[in-house]
Write a protein that holds these residues in place. Sequence first.
Motif, PDB file in Angstrom:
ATOM      1  N   ALA A 164       0.758  -1.142  -0.010  1.00 52.15           N
ATOM      2  CA  ALA A 164       0.091  -0.005   0.006  1.00 52.15           C
ATOM      3  C   ALA A 164       0.811   1.251   0.115  1.00 52.15           C
ATOM      4  CB  ALA A 164      -0.847   0.053   1.235  1.00 52.15           C
ATOM      5  N   ASN A 165       1.860   1.221   0.679  1.00 53.88           N
ATOM      6  CA  ASN A 165       2.934   2.554   0.792  1.00 53.88           C
ATOM      7  C   ASN A 165       3.593   2.491  -0.534  1.00 53.88           C
ATOM      8  OD1 ASN A 165       2.439   3.437   3.308  1.00 53.88           O
ATOM      9  ND2 ASN A 165       3.856   2.109   4.250  1.00 53.88           N
ATOM     10  N   VAL A 166       3.869   1.522  -1.186  1.00 55.16           N
ATOM     11  CA  VAL A 166       4.515   1.689  -2.596  1.00 55.16           C
ATOM     12  C   VAL A 166       3.629   2.228  -3.502  1.00 55.16           C
ATOM     13  CG1 VAL A 166       5.274   0.251  -4.590  1.00 55.16           C
ATOM     14  CG2 VAL A 166       6.348  -0.259  -2.166  1.00 55.16           C
ATOM     15  N   ALA A 167       2.228   1.633  -3.403  1.00 55.18           N
ATOM     16  CA  ALA A 167       1.131   2.305  -4.425  1.00 55.18           C
ATOM     17  C   ALA A 167       1.139   3.696  -4.004  1.00 55.18           C
ATOM     18  CB  ALA A 167      -0.044   1.370  -4.250  1.00 55.18           C
ATOM     19  N   ALA A 168       0.996   4.088  -2.765  1.00 59.23           N
ATOM     20  CA  ALA A 168       0.840   5.498  -2.636  1.00 59.23           C
ATOM     21  C   ALA A 168       2.096   6.602  -3.199  1.00 59.23           C
ATOM     22  CB  ALA A 168       0.685   5.531  -1.017  1.00 59.23           C
ATOM     23  N   ASP A 169       3.226   6.033  -2.969  1.00 56.52           N
ATOM     24  CA  ASP A 169       4.298   6.653  -3.582  1.00 56.52           C
ATOM     25  C   ASP A 169       4.354   6.762  -5.177  1.00 56.52           C
ATOM     26  OD1 ASP A 169       5.615   6.892  -0.918  1.00 56.52           O
ATOM     27  OD2 ASP A 169       6.890   5.494  -1.003  1.00 56.52           O
ATOM     28  N   LEU A 170       3.939   5.463  -5.735  1.00 54.90           N
ATOM     29  CA  LEU A 170       3.858   5.813  -7.330  1.00 54.90           C
ATOM     30  C   LEU A 170       2.737   6.717  -7.537  1.00 54.90           C
ATOM     31  CD1 LEU A 170       4.399   1.881  -8.148  1.00 54.90           C
ATOM     32  CD2 LEU A 170       5.869   3.758  -8.373  1.00 54.90           C
ATOM     33  N   ASP A 171       1.707   6.668  -6.928  1.00 52.19           N
ATOM     34  CA  ASP A 171       0.522   7.545  -7.171  1.00 52.19           C
ATOM     35  C   ASP A 171       1.083   8.958  -7.000  1.00 52.19           C
ATOM     36  OD1 ASP A 171      -2.193   8.246  -7.777  1.00 52.19           O
ATOM     37  OD2 ASP A 171      -2.048   8.890  -5.786  1.00 52.19           O
ATOM     38  N   ALA A 172       1.797   9.113  -6.162  1.00 52.83           N
ATOM     39  CA  ALA A 172       2.379  10.523  -5.755  1.00 52.83           C
ATOM     40  C   ALA A 172       3.387  11.102  -6.778  1.00 52.83           C
ATOM     41  CB  ALA A 172       3.037  10.690  -4.354  1.00 52.83           C
ATOM     42  N   TRP A 173       4.127  10.102  -7.209  1.00 51.59           N
ATOM     43  CA  TRP A 173       5.143  10.504  -8.242  1.00 51.59           C
ATOM     44  C   TRP A 173       4.658  10.633  -9.403  1.00 51.59           C
ATOM     45  CZ3 TRP A 173       9.802  12.529  -7.751  1.00 51.59           C
ATOM     46  CH2 TRP A 173      10.546  11.988  -6.336  1.00 51.59           C
ATOM     47  N   LEU A 174       3.642   9.770 -10.028  1.00 50.27           N
ATOM     48  CA  LEU A 174       2.810  10.062 -11.042  1.00 50.27           C
ATOM     49  C   LEU A 174       2.214  11.495 -11.302  1.00 50.27           C
ATOM     50  CD1 LEU A 174       1.783   8.775 -13.627  1.00 50.27           C
ATOM     51  CD2 LEU A 174      -0.273   8.031 -12.396  1.00 50.27           C
ATOM     52  N   ARG A 175       1.740  12.015  -9.975  1.00 52.07           N
ATOM     53  CA  ARG A 175       1.024  13.240  -9.988  1.00 52.07           C
ATOM     54  C   ARG A 175       1.954  14.429 -10.275  1.00 52.07           C
ATOM     55  NH1 ARG A 175      -3.845  13.071  -6.242  1.00 52.07           N
ATOM     56  NH2 ARG A 175      -4.096  10.913  -6.056  1.00 52.07           N
ATOM     57  N   LEU A 176       3.230  14.284  -9.465  1.00 55.31           N
ATOM     58  CA  LEU A 176       4.369  15.136  -9.382  1.00 55.31           C
ATOM     59  C   LEU A 176       5.014  15.384 -10.903  1.00 55.31           C
ATOM     60  CD1 LEU A 176       6.100  17.036  -7.828  1.00 55.31           C
ATOM     61  CD2 LEU A 176       7.754  15.073  -7.163  1.00 55.31           C
ATOM     62  N   LEU A 177       5.367  14.153 -11.526  1.00 54.73           N
ATOM     63  CA  LEU A 177       6.078  14.019 -12.706  1.00 54.73           C
ATOM     64  C   LEU A 177       5.332  14.190 -14.032  1.00 54.73           C
ATOM     65  CD1 LEU A 177       8.613  11.232 -11.924  1.00 54.73           C
ATOM     66  CD2 LEU A 177       9.108  13.805 -11.874  1.00 54.73           C
ATOM     67  N   VAL A 178       3.983  13.778 -13.988  1.00 54.94           N
ATOM     68  CA  VAL A 178       3.135  13.690 -15.294  1.00 54.94           C
ATOM     69  C   VAL A 178       2.067  14.399 -15.289  1.00 54.94           C
ATOM     70  CG1 VAL A 178       2.051  12.018 -16.595  1.00 54.94           C
ATOM     71  CG2 VAL A 178       4.357  11.279 -15.697  1.00 54.94           C
ATOM     72  N   LEU A 179       1.456  14.292 -14.266  1.00 55.64           N
ATOM     73  CA  LEU A 179      -0.154  15.127 -14.132  1.00 55.64           C
ATOM     74  C   LEU A 179      -0.110  16.237 -13.521  1.00 55.64           C
ATOM     75  CD1 LEU A 179      -1.940  11.842 -13.301  1.00 55.64           C
ATOM     76  CD2 LEU A 179      -1.749  12.882 -15.502  1.00 55.64           C
ATOM     77  N   HIS A 180       1.175  16.838 -13.175  1.00 57.73           N
ATOM     78  CA  HIS A 180       1.305  18.186 -12.719  1.00 57.73           C
ATOM     79  C   HIS A 180       0.303  19.376 -13.325  1.00 57.73           C
ATOM     80  CE1 HIS A 180       3.922  19.549 -15.876  1.00 57.73           C
ATOM     81  NE2 HIS A 180       4.558  18.318 -15.587  1.00 57.73           N
ATOM     82  N   ASP A 181       0.196  19.513 -14.542  1.00 61.31           N
ATOM     83  CA  ASP A 181      -0.499  20.318 -15.202  1.00 61.31           C
ATOM     84  C   ASP A 181      -2.068  20.069 -15.619  1.00 61.31           C
ATOM     85  OD1 ASP A 181       0.091  18.948 -17.028  1.00 61.31           O
ATOM     86  OD2 ASP A 181       0.889  20.398 -18.500  1.00 61.31           O
ATOM     87  N   GLN A 182      -2.367  18.726 -15.388  1.00 60.68           N
ATOM     88  CA  GLN A 182      -3.714  18.263 -15.645  1.00 60.68           C
ATOM     89  C   GLN A 182      -4.791  19.019 -14.496  1.00 60.68           C
ATOM     90  OE1 GLN A 182      -4.691  16.832 -18.414  1.00 60.68           O
ATOM     91  NE2 GLN A 182      -2.267  17.346 -19.010  1.00 60.68           N
ATOM     92  N   GLU A 183      -5.695  19.492 -15.108  1.00 59.00           N
ATOM     93  CA  GLU A 183      -6.749  20.111 -14.114  1.00 59.00           C
ATOM     94  C   GLU A 183      -7.596  18.885 -13.592  1.00 59.00           C
ATOM     95  OE1 GLU A 183     -10.565  22.988 -14.263  1.00 59.00           O
ATOM     96  OE2 GLU A 183      -9.019  23.339 -15.837  1.00 59.00           O
ATOM     97  N   GLY A 184      -7.826  18.746 -12.226  1.00 61.89           N
ATOM     98  CA  GLY A 184      -8.518  17.887 -11.565  1.00 61.89           C
ATOM     99  C   GLY A 184      -7.923  16.786 -11.275  1.00 61.89           C
ATOM    100  N   LEU A 185      -6.440  16.684 -11.878  1.00 64.50           N
ATOM    101  CA  LEU A 185      -5.576  15.346 -11.289  1.00 64.50           C
ATOM    102  C   LEU A 185      -4.537  15.678 -10.563  1.00 64.50           C
ATOM    103  CD1 LEU A 185      -6.011  13.325 -14.772  1.00 64.50           C
ATOM    104  CD2 LEU A 185      -7.349  12.920 -12.616  1.00 64.50           C
ATOM    105  N   ALA A 186      -3.981  16.881 -10.397  1.00 69.21           N
ATOM    106  CA  ALA A 186      -2.554  17.013  -9.819  1.00 69.21           C
ATOM    107  C   ALA A 186      -2.854  16.988  -8.517  1.00 69.21           C
ATOM    108  CB  ALA A 186      -2.332  18.599 -10.209  1.00 69.21           C
ATOM    109  N   ASN A 187      -3.772  17.310  -7.821  1.00 64.83           N
ATOM    110  CA  ASN A 187      -4.335  17.222  -6.349  1.00 64.83           C
ATOM    111  C   ASN A 187      -5.559  16.277  -6.199  1.00 64.83           C
ATOM    112  OD1 ASN A 187      -2.356  18.818  -5.601  1.00 64.83           O
ATOM    113  ND2 ASN A 187      -3.487  20.672  -5.980  1.00 64.83           N
ATOM    114  N   ALA A 188      -5.724  15.350  -7.049  1.00 68.54           N
ATOM    115  CA  ALA A 188      -6.996  14.595  -7.076  1.00 68.54           C
ATOM    116  C   ALA A 188      -7.044  13.605  -5.744  1.00 68.54           C
ATOM    117  CB  ALA A 188      -7.250  13.825  -8.190  1.00 68.54           C
TER     118      ALA A 188
END
Length: 117
Positions: A42-66
């Motif tokens: 679960a912690n690995v999944a949370a880390d991967l989710d956080a890195w995905l938001r930071l590196l890839v979805l940072h400019d996507q409205e509604g997904l950067a802080n979803a």
Amino acid sequence: MKVVRGRHHAVVEDRVRTNKAMGPHNLPAKSWTRNRRWMLAANVAADLDAWLRLLVLHDQEGLANAEPQTMRMRIYHQADRLARHAHVRYLRLDASWPWSTTFPLAWNRLTRLPQVT
């Protein structure tokens, strides 16, 4: 100074709340060993989710802080089909999915990241 500490504490509490939504709030077994493995996954999944938001979805409205539930609905549970033809695999995405352009955008951005040396 108290306001800054309060804001930082709120950010920490928000990360803890979102990490719990990734799986640690409901442990699968009574065994300590199994639950320890579940917490690690679960912690690995949370880390991967956080890195995905930071590196890839940072400019996507509604997904950067979803919230994790929103990420599951829009990205992780996308309707698609893995096809194979002439020893090549193709991922066929459902064009009717409302967020069908987000996954290819994220994939292209991930594959263009510089390699770690």
